[in-house]
Design a protein around this motif. Structure first.
Motif, PDB file in Angstrom:
ATOM      1  N   ARG A  20       5.527  -6.320 -11.847  1.00 58.11           N
ATOM      2  CA  ARG A  20       5.448  -6.045 -10.410  1.00 58.11           C
ATOM      3  C   ARG A  20       4.007  -5.869  -9.977  1.00 58.11           C
ATOM      4  N   GLU A  22       1.781  -4.254  -6.848  1.00 54.79           N
ATOM      5  CA  GLU A  22       1.741  -3.493  -5.587  1.00 54.79           C
ATOM      6  C   GLU A  22       0.348  -3.634  -5.002  1.00 54.79           C
ATOM      7  N   GLU A  23       0.279  -3.923  -3.707  1.00 56.21           N
ATOM      8  CA  GLU A  23      -1.021  -4.065  -3.046  1.00 56.21           C
ATOM      9  C   GLU A  23      -1.140  -3.028  -1.950  1.00 56.21           C
ATOM     10  N   ARG A  24      -2.302  -2.419  -1.869  1.00 55.37           N
ATOM     11  CA  ARG A  24      -2.525  -1.500  -0.748  1.00 55.37           C
ATOM     12  C   ARG A  24      -3.716  -1.992   0.059  1.00 55.37           C
ATOM     13  N   GLN A  50      -4.995  -3.168  -6.028  1.00 54.74           N
ATOM     14  CA  GLN A  50      -3.735  -3.729  -6.531  1.00 54.74           C
ATOM     15  C   GLN A  50      -3.353  -2.961  -7.797  1.00 54.74           C
ATOM     16  N   GLN A  53       2.042  -3.581 -12.511  1.00 49.32           N
ATOM     17  CA  GLN A  53       2.936  -2.652 -13.202  1.00 49.32           C
ATOM     18  C   GLN A  53       3.735  -3.339 -14.299  1.00 49.32           C
TER      19      GLN A  53
END
Ligand code: F6R
Ligand code: ZN
Length: 180
Positions: A20, A22-24, A50, A53
């Motif tokens: 996975r 995840e981007e913020r 980023q 995971q």
């Protein structure tokens, strides 16, 4: 569960495969920065970091592991950073290992602050009950790996409510620390 492995490309500082991403973006973490007036649409949409995971069940006894990439850049001079958190299970420690670039690990417990320069090969131990945030102080991406207990969890709100004691700003020669 079955044993498993993933390959780390040490030159690229990335997993060869992961479960996975995840981007913020800056807009997702704008409350972390001191000065956020007049940010352009383009700046708000910029990816700040980023997290790649590997999925492991969030159970006691399990070990989570992930790679975080913080992009170079700043918001009104304040270097790109992660949101930062306490662990929801406050007896959970964590290990960070620097893989690429120039970063800082900021740890905070009440009035106390510790900073560790996280270059490639630096392995830092975050004890239980210390909030932690990482900051990219370089001109290239900063990458590190995290290992933490399966049931550590995240408490972002307590860190946000408490407020950070030290802010990190970009300078021509590197970075400067400013007490908040
Ligand atoms: C997990 C941990 C890291 C961070 C990641 C992103 O306990 O500390 O994997 O989750 O570096 O930072 P945050 O979660 O603060 O957005
Ligand atoms: Zn953590």
């Amino acid at each position: 569960m079955e044993p498993f492995f993933n390959k780390l490309d040490l030159d690229k500082a990335r997993w060869e495969s992961y479960d996975r991403l995840e981007e913020r973006r800056v807009k997702d973490i704008r409350d972390c920065f001191k000065e956020t007036a007049n940010l352009s649409e383009q700046q708000l949409e910029t990816v700040a970091y980023q997290v790649y995971q590997i999925d492991v069940k969030p159970e006691p006894g399990a070990i989570q592991h992930s790679i975080t990439v913080i992009k170079p850049g700043n918001v009104n001079g304040e270097c790109h950073m992660t949101k930062g958190h306490y662990h929801a299970n406050d007896q959970s420690a964590e290990i960070y290992m620097g893989l690429k670039g120039d970063g800082l690990l900021l740890m905070q417990k009440g009035e106390e602050v510790r900073l560790v320069e996280m270059k490639r090969g630096v392995v830092a131990y975050i004890p239980p009950e210390w909030a932690h945030r990482t900051i990219n102080v370089g001109d290239d991406e900063f990458v590190f790996m995290s290992y933490f207990p399966g049931d550590a969890g995240y408490d972002y709100q307590s860190f946000l409510d408490e407020g950070v004691r030290t802010r990190i700003y970009k300078t021509d020669t590197g970075y400067e620390k400013v007490s908040d």
